[in-house]
Design an enzyme around this catalytic site. Structure first.
Site, PDB file in Angstrom:
ATOM      1  CE  LYS A  13      -1.130  -0.384   4.945  1.00  0.00           C
ATOM      2  NZ  LYS A  13       0.066  -1.207   5.175  1.00  0.00           N
ATOM      3  NE  ARG A  88      -0.978  -0.664  10.866  1.00  0.00           N
ATOM      4  CZ  ARG A  88      -0.118  -0.184   9.956  1.00  0.00           C
ATOM      5  NH1 ARG A  88      -0.179   1.053   9.550  1.00  0.00           N
ATOM      6  NH2 ARG A  88       0.783  -0.976   9.445  1.00  0.00           N
ATOM      7  NE  ARG A 123       8.489  -3.528   4.223  1.00  0.00           N
ATOM      8  CZ  ARG A 123       7.321  -3.089   4.680  1.00  0.00           C
ATOM      9  NH1 ARG A 123       6.361  -2.758   3.839  1.00  0.00           N
ATOM     10  NH2 ARG A 123       7.099  -3.032   5.955  1.00  0.00           N
ATOM     11  NE  ARG A 156       9.442  -0.868   8.637  1.00  0.00           N
ATOM     12  CZ  ARG A 156       8.180  -0.727   8.218  1.00  0.00           C
ATOM     13  NH1 ARG A 156       7.937  -0.082   7.090  1.00  0.00           N
ATOM     14  NH2 ARG A 156       7.191  -1.236   8.907  1.00  0.00           N
ATOM     15  NE  ARG A 167       4.951  -4.911  10.681  1.00  0.00           N
ATOM     16  CZ  ARG A 167       5.744  -4.636   9.647  1.00  0.00           C
ATOM     17  NH1 ARG A 167       6.882  -5.282   9.497  1.00  0.00           N
ATOM     18  NH2 ARG A 167       5.391  -3.737   8.777  1.00  0.00           N
TER      19      ARG A 167
END
Ligand code: ADP
Ligand code: ZN
Length: 210
Positions: A13, A88, A123, A156, A167
């Site tokens: 997103k 969220r 990522r 990260r 998550r």
């Protein structure tokens, strides 16, 4: 146009938000980026948020709602915006409604959990400016170096595999119910996340027009 992008962590997103905001000339607002910036700068907000973020939990509603209120009050949001990573939780969505913010469309980018785990391992983010990359899908021109600012690309902490599992659990438990919330309001469109970023963009743009 006031838009919300929903989706599991790593569904893409953020990438879509960056592309679409340019096309529509509206700001893309990522609560994750705002919070990471505060952590980096060691502000009070950052100190409060860091432990939640690092363990894959959500930062408390009151904190993020405060961030969004301040951000949406700025001039550049008056012609529309894209929210990436907010709301969220249901209370966050209710807070938006209570602020009198009218959302035009909510697009949820759908990617199966099994694919997410694989994507997240590739990522990378810029340690200086926060731009995001992917070893396979969005390579920088030079390995390990940010195209935008020359900063070093790092993984990260919350992209570590164990944290990604947490998550995803949090996403299904607390964020996914928002699909129902916006479906009932007639605002939700689902988009299947594609292998190629541009293909997902095409589907997302179509979902904004129908
Ligand atoms: P991703 O979409 O890949 O999960 P984000 O950068 O959007 O990553 O968010 C990273 C972290 O920041 C979240 O795991 C959470 O701890 C915190 N965060 C971001 N947005 C919110 C929000 N709206 N509510 C609560 N916590 C948030
Ligand atoms: Zn950079």
């Amino acid at each position: 146009m006031n838009l919300i992008l929903l989706g599991a962590p790593g569904a893409g997103k953020g990438t879509q938000a960056e592309i679409i905001c340019e096309q529509f000339s509206i700001p893309s607002i990522s609560t994750g980026n705002i919070i990471r910036e505060s952590v980096k700068n060691g502000t009070e907000l950052g100190l409060k948020a860091k432990s939640y973020m690092d363990s894959g939990e959500l930062v408390p509603d009151a904190v993020v709602i405060g961030i969004i209120k301040e951000r949406l009050a700025q001039d550049d949001c008056q012609n529309g915006f894209i929210l990436d990573g907010f709301p969220r939780t249901i209370p966050q969505a209710e807070a938006l409604d209570q602020m009198g913010v009218v959302i035009d469309r909510v697009v949820s980018i759908e990617v199966a959990d099994e694919k997410i785990a694989a994507r997240m391992s590739g990522r990378r983010v810029c340690s200086k400016c926060g731009a995001s990359y992917h070893l396979e899908y969005k390579k920088p021109a030079k390995d390990g170096v940010c195209d935008a600012c020359g900063g070093e690309l790092i993984q990260r902490k919350d992209d570590a595999p164990e944290t990604v599992i947490e998550r995803l659990r949090v996403y299904h438990e607390q964020t996914e119910p928002l699909k129902d919330y916006y479906e009932k309001a007639g605002k939700l469109r689902l988009v299947e996340g594609q292998e190629q970023v541009a293909d997902t963009t095409a589907l997302t743009l179509a979902a904004l027009k129908d």
